[in-house]
Design an enzyme around this catalytic site. Structure first.
Site, PDB file in Angstrom:
ATOM      1  N   HIS A  90      51.685 -60.206  -0.262  1.00 18.23           N
ATOM      2  CA  HIS A  90      52.375 -61.021  -1.176  1.00 18.23           C
ATOM      3  C   HIS A  90      52.224 -62.818  -0.943  1.00 18.23           C
ATOM      4  CE1 HIS A  90      53.362 -60.972   3.591  1.00 18.23           C
ATOM      5  NE2 HIS A  90      53.427 -62.246   3.310  1.00 18.23           N
ATOM      6  N   LYS A 144      46.395 -60.502   2.255  1.00 11.18           N
ATOM      7  CA  LYS A 144      47.670 -60.769   2.041  1.00 11.18           C
ATOM      8  C   LYS A 144      48.354 -60.163   1.166  1.00 11.18           C
ATOM      9  CE  LYS A 144      51.120 -64.239   2.861  1.00 11.18           C
ATOM     10  NZ  LYS A 144      51.364 -65.880   3.016  1.00 11.18           N
TER      11      LYS A 144
END
Length: 226
Positions: A106, A104
């Site tokens: 963000h 991921k």
């Protein structure tokens, strides 16, 4: 056989987790039995499962560790249920974490889901089953990339008692040799067979002569030699 092992085997059957027939495994092997921890789907099942794992971890490794790491995806509910059970049974707070299949970039960024892993953390890995040891090839580098951590050991539900990828020894023995940490299981397939062969459970014989013959043939090819 210890009473809790028989109880756990029956729990796997009741939960439709342990099946007999013909299955193609992740390793590519065609097996007469299959264990699917994804079939634990109720709160009651996960509570019981977490307690079995917590007791096995306590017996095998003690409680001197910081992180319970459950590889995605099946390891996520296993890890959550087990840290809750450790807290309930032993009053010990252990952090849980897992890996993401895709990093991921963000928000809560990174490859980990759950607690961060810090230098000096002692880690126990939890999985449903290890057939060839292939999954540890993915898990080990992820853990070591997080910092200076010590892997206390691996715990699985079922030791399939099959040879690993490198030789004739079992996958769990191979993990010990390749990575330098112990590996243990709640029950072995030998114990499952001894418990169920031609012995009815709730009116059904799960391992009859035909299944036993298929198991023997499978282990002739894939069974560990030690």
């Amino acid at each position: 056989m210890e009473a809790y092992k028989k109880e756990f085997i029956e729990f796997m059957l009741d939960s439709d987790v342990l099946k007999f027939g013909e299955f193609t495994l992740k390793s590519g092997r065609r097996s007469p039995f299959y264990m699917n921890a994804g079939a634990y789907v109720t709160g009651t099942q996960l509570c019981r499962l977490g307690r079995y794992y917590a007791e096995a971890i306590h017996d095998q490794y003690g409680l001197d560790f910081d992180i319970l790491f459950g590889p995605a995806y099946k390891g996520i509910p296993l890890g959550v249920a087990t840290v809750m059970a450790i807290s309930e049974l032993y009053g010990k707070d252990v952090r849980y974490t897992s890996n993401r299949k895709e990093i991921k970039d963000h928000g809560d960024a990174g490859i980990l889901l759950g607690s961060p892993i810090r230098d000096g953390d002692r880690v126990v890995i939890i999985e449903d089953v290890t057939t060839s040891g292939k999954s540890i090839e993915e898990t080990y580098p992820i853990l070591k990339a997080q910092g200076d951590v010590e892997i206390v050991g691996l715990i699985v539900s079922l030791n399939r008692m099959e040879k690993g990828q490198q030789g004739e020894g079992s996958a769990l023995d191979e993990i010990r040799e390749l990575y330098g940490f112990p590996a243990a299981a709640i029950v072995t397939m030998e114990e499952v067979t001894a418990c169920l062969y031609n012995k009815p459970y709730k009116g059904r014989v799960y391992i009859d002569d035909n299944i036993k013959e298929a198991l023997d043939a499978y282990y002739t090819v894939y069974g560990a030699k030690n």
